[in-house]
Design a protein around this motif. Structure first.
Motif, PDB file in Angstrom:
ATOM      1  N   THR A  68      21.877  11.989 -24.170  1.00 56.50           N
ATOM      2  CA  THR A  68      22.378  10.903 -25.017  1.00 56.50           C
ATOM      3  C   THR A  68      23.496  11.369 -25.946  1.00 56.50           C
ATOM      4  O   THR A  68      24.444  10.623 -26.213  1.00 56.50           O
ATOM      5  CB  THR A  68      21.235  10.290 -25.844  1.00 56.50           C
ATOM      6  OG1 THR A  68      20.577  11.328 -26.595  1.00 56.50           O
ATOM      7  CG2 THR A  68      20.220   9.616 -24.946  1.00 56.50           C
ATOM      8  N   LEU A  69      23.403  12.602 -26.440  1.00 56.50           N
ATOM      9  CA  LEU A  69      24.453  13.090 -27.333  1.00 56.50           C
ATOM     10  C   LEU A  69      25.773  13.298 -26.593  1.00 56.50           C
ATOM     11  O   LEU A  69      26.833  12.911 -27.081  1.00 56.50           O
ATOM     12  CB  LEU A  69      24.015  14.398 -27.985  1.00 56.50           C
ATOM     13  CG  LEU A  69      23.114  14.275 -29.216  1.00 56.50           C
ATOM     14  CD1 LEU A  69      22.671  15.649 -29.685  1.00 56.50           C
ATOM     15  CD2 LEU A  69      23.828  13.534 -30.334  1.00 56.50           C
ATOM     16  N   THR A  70      25.702  13.927 -25.427  1.00 58.06           N
ATOM     17  CA  THR A  70      26.930  14.131 -24.648  1.00 58.06           C
ATOM     18  C   THR A  70      27.512  12.795 -24.205  1.00 58.06           C
ATOM     19  O   THR A  70      28.726  12.570 -24.259  1.00 58.06           O
ATOM     20  CB  THR A  70      26.649  15.016 -23.421  1.00 58.06           C
ATOM     21  OG1 THR A  70      25.916  16.163 -23.831  1.00 58.06           O
ATOM     22  CG2 THR A  70      27.935  15.460 -22.752  1.00 58.06           C
ATOM     23  N   LEU A  97      30.418  12.677 -10.493  1.00 58.00           N
ATOM     24  CA  LEU A  97      29.948  13.765 -11.352  1.00 58.00           C
ATOM     25  C   LEU A  97      28.504  13.525 -11.774  1.00 58.00           C
ATOM     26  O   LEU A  97      27.680  14.455 -11.774  1.00 58.00           O
ATOM     27  CB  LEU A  97      30.853  13.887 -12.571  1.00 58.00           C
ATOM     28  CG  LEU A  97      30.498  14.995 -13.570  1.00 58.00           C
ATOM     29  CD1 LEU A  97      30.531  16.363 -12.889  1.00 58.00           C
ATOM     30  CD2 LEU A  97      31.452  14.960 -14.762  1.00 58.00           C
ATOM     31  N   PHE A  98      28.185  12.301 -12.136  1.00 61.54           N
ATOM     32  CA  PHE A  98      26.828  11.933 -12.523  1.00 61.54           C
ATOM     33  C   PHE A  98      25.854  12.171 -11.366  1.00 61.54           C
ATOM     34  O   PHE A  98      24.741  12.684 -11.561  1.00 61.54           O
ATOM     35  CB  PHE A  98      26.801  10.463 -12.950  1.00 61.54           C
ATOM     36  CG  PHE A  98      25.484   9.998 -13.495  1.00 61.54           C
ATOM     37  CD1 PHE A  98      25.232  10.063 -14.856  1.00 61.54           C
ATOM     38  CD2 PHE A  98      24.498   9.489 -12.665  1.00 61.54           C
ATOM     39  CE1 PHE A  98      24.007   9.631 -15.370  1.00 61.54           C
ATOM     40  CE2 PHE A  98      23.287   9.051 -13.165  1.00 61.54           C
ATOM     41  CZ  PHE A  98      23.044   9.123 -14.527  1.00 61.54           C
ATOM     42  N   THR A  99      26.273  11.820 -10.162  1.00 60.04           N
ATOM     43  CA  THR A  99      25.431  11.997  -8.982  1.00 60.04           C
ATOM     44  C   THR A  99      25.174  13.475  -8.708  1.00 60.04           C
ATOM     45  O   THR A  99      24.036  13.881  -8.425  1.00 60.04           O
ATOM     46  CB  THR A  99      26.102  11.347  -7.760  1.00 60.04           C
ATOM     47  OG1 THR A  99      26.328   9.949  -8.041  1.00 60.04           O
ATOM     48  CG2 THR A  99      25.230  11.473  -6.520  1.00 60.04           C
ATOM     49  N   GLY A 105      19.970  18.747 -11.379  1.00 60.20           N
ATOM     50  CA  GLY A 105      18.830  18.668 -12.285  1.00 60.20           C
ATOM     51  C   GLY A 105      17.510  18.567 -11.544  1.00 60.20           C
ATOM     52  O   GLY A 105      16.505  19.149 -11.961  1.00 60.20           O
ATOM     53  N   GLY A 106      17.505  17.838 -10.433  1.00 62.10           N
ATOM     54  CA  GLY A 106      16.279  17.717  -9.650  1.00 62.10           C
ATOM     55  C   GLY A 106      15.817  19.037  -9.063  1.00 62.10           C
ATOM     56  O   GLY A 106      14.624  19.253  -8.838  1.00 62.10           O
ATOM     57  N   PHE A 107      16.750  19.947  -8.818  1.00 61.32           N
ATOM     58  CA  PHE A 107      16.420  21.255  -8.240  1.00 61.32           C
ATOM     59  C   PHE A 107      16.218  22.335  -9.307  1.00 61.32           C
ATOM     60  O   PHE A 107      16.014  23.499  -8.961  1.00 61.32           O
ATOM     61  CB  PHE A 107      17.530  21.702  -7.284  1.00 61.32           C
ATOM     62  CG  PHE A 107      17.495  21.005  -5.951  1.00 61.32           C
ATOM     63  CD1 PHE A 107      16.390  21.106  -5.126  1.00 61.32           C
ATOM     64  CD2 PHE A 107      18.573  20.234  -5.520  1.00 61.32           C
ATOM     65  CE1 PHE A 107      16.354  20.467  -3.891  1.00 61.32           C
ATOM     66  CE2 PHE A 107      18.548  19.589  -4.293  1.00 61.32           C
ATOM     67  CZ  PHE A 107      17.434  19.707  -3.473  1.00 61.32           C
ATOM     68  N   ALA A 108      16.281  21.979 -10.596  1.00 56.28           N
ATOM     69  CA  ALA A 108      16.193  22.969 -11.677  1.00 56.28           C
ATOM     70  C   ALA A 108      14.883  23.752 -11.608  1.00 56.28           C
ATOM     71  O   ALA A 108      13.807  23.179 -11.387  1.00 56.28           O
ATOM     72  CB  ALA A 108      16.323  22.277 -13.029  1.00 56.28           C
ATOM     73  N   VAL A 119      23.379  17.691 -19.638  1.00 54.47           N
ATOM     74  CA  VAL A 119      24.680  17.628 -20.306  1.00 54.47           C
ATOM     75  C   VAL A 119      25.741  17.126 -19.333  1.00 54.47           C
ATOM     76  O   VAL A 119      26.564  16.258 -19.668  1.00 54.47           O
ATOM     77  CB  VAL A 119      25.075  19.016 -20.860  1.00 54.47           C
ATOM     78  CG1 VAL A 119      26.536  19.020 -21.312  1.00 54.47           C
ATOM     79  CG2 VAL A 119      24.161  19.407 -22.019  1.00 54.47           C
ATOM     80  N   LEU A 120      25.722  17.652 -18.101  1.00 49.48           N
ATOM     81  CA  LEU A 120      26.696  17.231 -17.097  1.00 49.48           C
ATOM     82  C   LEU A 120      26.510  15.758 -16.736  1.00 49.48           C
ATOM     83  O   LEU A 120      27.492  15.036 -16.515  1.00 49.48           O
ATOM     84  CB  LEU A 120      26.550  18.108 -15.844  1.00 49.48           C
ATOM     85  CG  LEU A 120      27.735  18.114 -14.860  1.00 49.48           C
ATOM     86  CD1 LEU A 120      28.998  18.601 -15.552  1.00 49.48           C
ATOM     87  CD2 LEU A 120      27.407  18.981 -13.652  1.00 49.48           C
ATOM     88  N   GLN A 121      25.261  15.296 -16.695  1.00 50.15           N
ATOM     89  CA  GLN A 121      25.012  13.869 -16.490  1.00 50.15           C
ATOM     90  C   GLN A 121      25.644  13.053 -17.609  1.00 50.15           C
ATOM     91  O   GLN A 121      26.229  11.992 -17.366  1.00 50.15           O
ATOM     92  CB  GLN A 121      23.508  13.595 -16.455  1.00 50.15           C
ATOM     93  CG  GLN A 121      22.821  13.817 -15.129  1.00 50.15           C
ATOM     94  CD  GLN A 121      21.384  13.343 -15.181  1.00 50.15           C
ATOM     95  OE1 GLN A 121      20.628  13.705 -16.071  1.00 50.15           O
ATOM     96  NE2 GLN A 121      21.000  12.529 -14.222  1.00 50.15           N
TER      97      GLN A 121
END
Length: 515
Positions: A68-70, A97-99, A105-108, A119-121
């Protein structure tokens, strides 16, 4: 060999299947739903994320705040990018980029990997979201047709949070927490494919990017939020707490100075010279601050006190989505006749009433008696406001500044929500600690040996003592939330004016130069 005239005569940047505004609106709304939904879809999955990646409780807060901050901090720059580089091009870049970030993130496997992806999202969402709103202003003519398009967009924006909670519950319970991120991948790819087919490219405007303004505003708000979160954990006299607030003040003052002197600022100060638009930003900031806190803490209550499963917690918010849609439809229909002030005033008053009602939450409250009623009142008030605020914020703005105006509205919502949640967390932490001091003696006197051993390991009180602590913290946190909504009521009453030119623009009867 001949070439189809439909293809040969198509202007550069024109959609291959233009003339279908319904599909174009669906694509734009799908993007906004995905971006807004992601601000809340992970909330219900947070306990599962914490166990899987071994987050500490404090660090877990940043799974939400990093996004939310980014997102809020870079929205203004994203809107400017659309004006300069072309809105469709920027819109697609943000979606892709969001995708990609969702997939990563799902593979983190480590906490830092998930936070980096969040952050990238936020960066991708900040690029796509303000551009999507600006695309409506270039796709639909001012008047009833644009009003209906904004109605759909605002309903999606307002209901996205509740839909995210429901979707997060289903994905977490039926599949795995990673799917709250993976679900964005097929949706994002579909939007990227359909965009050049149904959405025309906008005219590009010359200009510069205000990087210094974007950096100082984002870093300043991040420091402010961190200061509140740190105060909740360590107190107001903690050295890092004081340093965070000091840095926030310095950075935000620097941001204001940069914007006042920049030739092409991301936040044109003339946006605030219009009385109604400035009031709109204040109302959005206040209500978003209260709304983010409501969703976050009610999720905690229904899962930790009422014992709901993730999907049951998501379903508990479904009525909110319905009343938000009803309120949005009502305001969209009658706004041209009455102007924005009555809807802003009524909507803010209902939101304040619902939040004040939620200060009565206790460990004995049930869903029907303590949660549903206040949420319905609050949700209907927000529905009345979202369409009204959206239309007022972009009304009368020059086409080349539509991205900046819409970006500023979205930024106030996201940044206001982040700061509001952090402030409520500070109040929640203080009230919870005070209540825990009262409950610990009773627990030590009545708890079993097994419960005492678990408490020594986790420092978390079990039920029913822990329920008392959580409920007291939540009910106290809703006091400043209600105060924020009261500020919105005061702004609507004293600042917003009903003007003839606004009514004419909303009904599509404004003459040249009006609106």
């Amino acid at each position: 060999m001949t070439t189809s005239p439909l293809i040969h005569d198509r202007k550069p940047g024109a959609a291959r299947r233009g003339g279908r505004p319904g599909i174009a609106l669906a694509v734009i709304a799908a993007c906004q739903l995905m971006v807004v939904l992601d601000a809340t879809i992970v909330n219900i999955a947070l306990p599962h994320i914490q166990n899987a990646l071994q987050f500490s409780t404090t660090d877990l807060t940043w799974v939400v705040s990093a996004y939310t901050l980014t997102f809020g901090g870079l929205l203004l720059l994203g809107g400017r990018a659309g004006d300069i580089l072309g809105r469709r091009r920027v819109f697609m870049s943000g979606i892709l980029l969001f995708t990609l970030a969702s997939l990563l993130g799902g593979f983190a496997q480590e906490p830092w990997q998930l936070l980096a992806a969040r952050v990238l999202q936020g960066v991708g969402g900040a690029i796509a979201s303000p551009t999507s709103l600006a695309l409506i202003t270039t796709t639909f003519p001012e008047g009833p047709e644009r009003n209906r398009a904004f109605g759909v967009f605002a309903a999606v924006s307002a209901g996205g949070g509740a839909i995210g909670l429901l979707a997060g519950g289903m994905l977490t319970e039926w599949l795995d927490w990673r799917w709250v991120l993976f679900v964005n991948v097929p949706i994002g790819l579909l939007i990227a494919v359909l965009t050049p087919m149904y959405i025309n490219e906008s005219e590009r405007h010359s200009g510069r990017f205000d990087i210094a303004g974007a950096v100082t505003s984002t870093a300043g708000m991040a420091s402010l939020v961190y200061g509140f979160i740190r105060a909740a954990e360590e107190g107001w006299r903690d050295g890092l707490t004081i340093a965070s607030f000091t840095a926030a003040v310095v950075l935000l003052v620097a941001f204001a100075l940069i914007e006042s002197r920049a030739r092409e600022p991301i936040t044109p100060l003339r946006m605030f010279t219009d009385r109604n638009r400035a009031g709109t930003y204040v109302i959005m900031l206040s209500l978003a601050a209260a709304m983010f806190g409501m969703f976050f803490y009610i999720v905690l209550f229904v899962q930790n006190v009422l014992g709901y499963t993730p999907i049951e917690a998501g379903l508990a918010f479904l009525p909110v989505t319905v009343v938000i849609a009803l309120g949005a439809g009502l305001s969209q229909r009658f706004l041209p006749a009455f102007g924005p002030k009555p809807f802003m005033l009524a909507g803010s008053a209902l939101a304040a009433t619902g939040l004040a009602w939620q200060t009565l939450i206790s460990s004995d409250s049930s869903y029907v008696t303590g949660i549903l009623g206040p949420m319905l009142v609050f949700g209907f008030g927000m529905g009345l406001n979202f369409v009204t605020l959206t239309l007022t914020a972009v009304s009368g703005v020059a086409p080349h500044e539509a991205g900046a105006a819409s970006g500023l509205l979205n930024a106030t919502q996201q940044v206001g929500g982040s700061v509001g949640l952090a402030l409520l967390t500070t109040v929640f932490g203080t009230a919870s600690r005070d209540e825990a001091e009262k409950q610990v003696p009773a627990f030590l006197a009545e708890g079993t040996a097994e419960q005492k051993a678990e408490f020594a390991r986790t420092q978390q009180l079990p039920a029913p003592w822990g329920h008392e602590v959580l409920a007291q913290g939540i009910s106290t946190a809703f006091v400043p939330a209600a105060a924020m909504a009261v500020l919105a009521v005061a702004t609507a009453w004293f600042v917003i004016r009903v003007r003839k030119s606004d009514l004419e623009a909303l009904s599509g009867t404004a003459g040249p130069g009006m609106g």
